[in-house]
Design an enzyme around this catalytic site. Sequence first.
Site, PDB file in Angstrom:
ATOM      1  CB  CYS A 116       5.130  89.319 -59.474  1.00  0.00           C
ATOM      2  SG  CYS A 116       5.077  87.683 -58.712  1.00  0.00           S
TER       3      CYS A 116
ATOM      4  CB  CYS B 251       8.030  86.981 -56.130  1.00  0.00           C
ATOM      5  SG  CYS B 251       7.940  85.697 -57.385  1.00  0.00           S
TER       6      CYS B 251
ATOM      7  CB  CYS C  18       8.269  84.221 -60.376  1.00  0.00           C
ATOM      8  SG  CYS C  18       6.760  85.020 -60.896  1.00  0.00           S
TER       9      CYS C  18
ATOM     10  CG  ASN D 272      10.905  83.228 -66.195  1.00  0.00           C
ATOM     11  OD1 ASN D 272      12.083  83.171 -66.506  1.00  0.00           O
ATOM     12  ND2 ASN D 272      10.009  83.814 -66.956  1.00  0.00           N
TER      13      ASN D 272
ATOM     14  CD  GLU E  21      11.456  87.088 -58.757  1.00  0.00           C
ATOM     15  OE1 GLU E  21      10.994  86.172 -59.482  1.00  0.00           O
ATOM     16  OE2 GLU E  21      11.338  88.291 -59.028  1.00  0.00           O
TER      17      GLU E  21
END
Length: 161
Positions: free
Chosen positions: A112, A115, A72, A61, A74
Site C-alpha cells: 500500500c 508501506c 500492515c 498484518n 510490511e
Amino acid sequence: MIQHLSFEYEVYTSSDQLSKEDAFLLQQARSITAQSYAPYSKFHVGAAALLTNGEIITGTNQENASYPVAICAERVLLSALSSRFPGAAVTTMAISFHNQKNNKSRHPISPCGMCRQALVEHQFHFGQTIRLILSGQEGEVYLIKDASSLLPLGFSAEDMQ
Ligand code: THU
C-alpha cells in the site's frame, strides 16, 4: 514539456522459476500469512525479508477493532527488524497473502502507499536497495528490483535539505 516515468518488473509464471534463495523467502511469506491477525478484513498478509546480516525476519498484518490502528505486514516487519537486528537492512522482501474467500490466492499484491513510503525511508536510512518479490499463495510472481520504483516522485528526507 511532458516527462514520462516508467519502470520494469520481472514476471514469472511460478515460484519454480525463482532462484533457490528467492523461492525460500517467498515460501516464508506465504506460510507466515497463517499468523496474521485480520479478523475484520479477513485479508491475511505475510512478509518475509532477507537482511544484510543473513537473517530472515517476518511480519504479518495486525488489525484492531479501532480500524485505523491496524498495521500492515510490511511495517510490522520493519518495526520488528529495528528492535531485533538494529543496524541490519532489508535486501529482499517477499510479500504474500490469502483471504477466506480465496484461500488459494493466485495473483500478486503490491504494498500500500503507506508501506511504500516506509520502504523508501528504510532504503534511504541504510543506503540499501530493497528487492520485492510479490505473489499470492501460488501462481505468478512479480520481481521488482528497487522498491522506490513503486513511489515515483515520492517525498523523502532529500527534499528537506
Ligand atoms: N495490508 C497489508 O498488510 N499490506 C499491504 O500492503 C496491503 C494491506 C493489510 C492491511 C489490512 O489489515 C488488510 O491488509 C486489508 O487492507
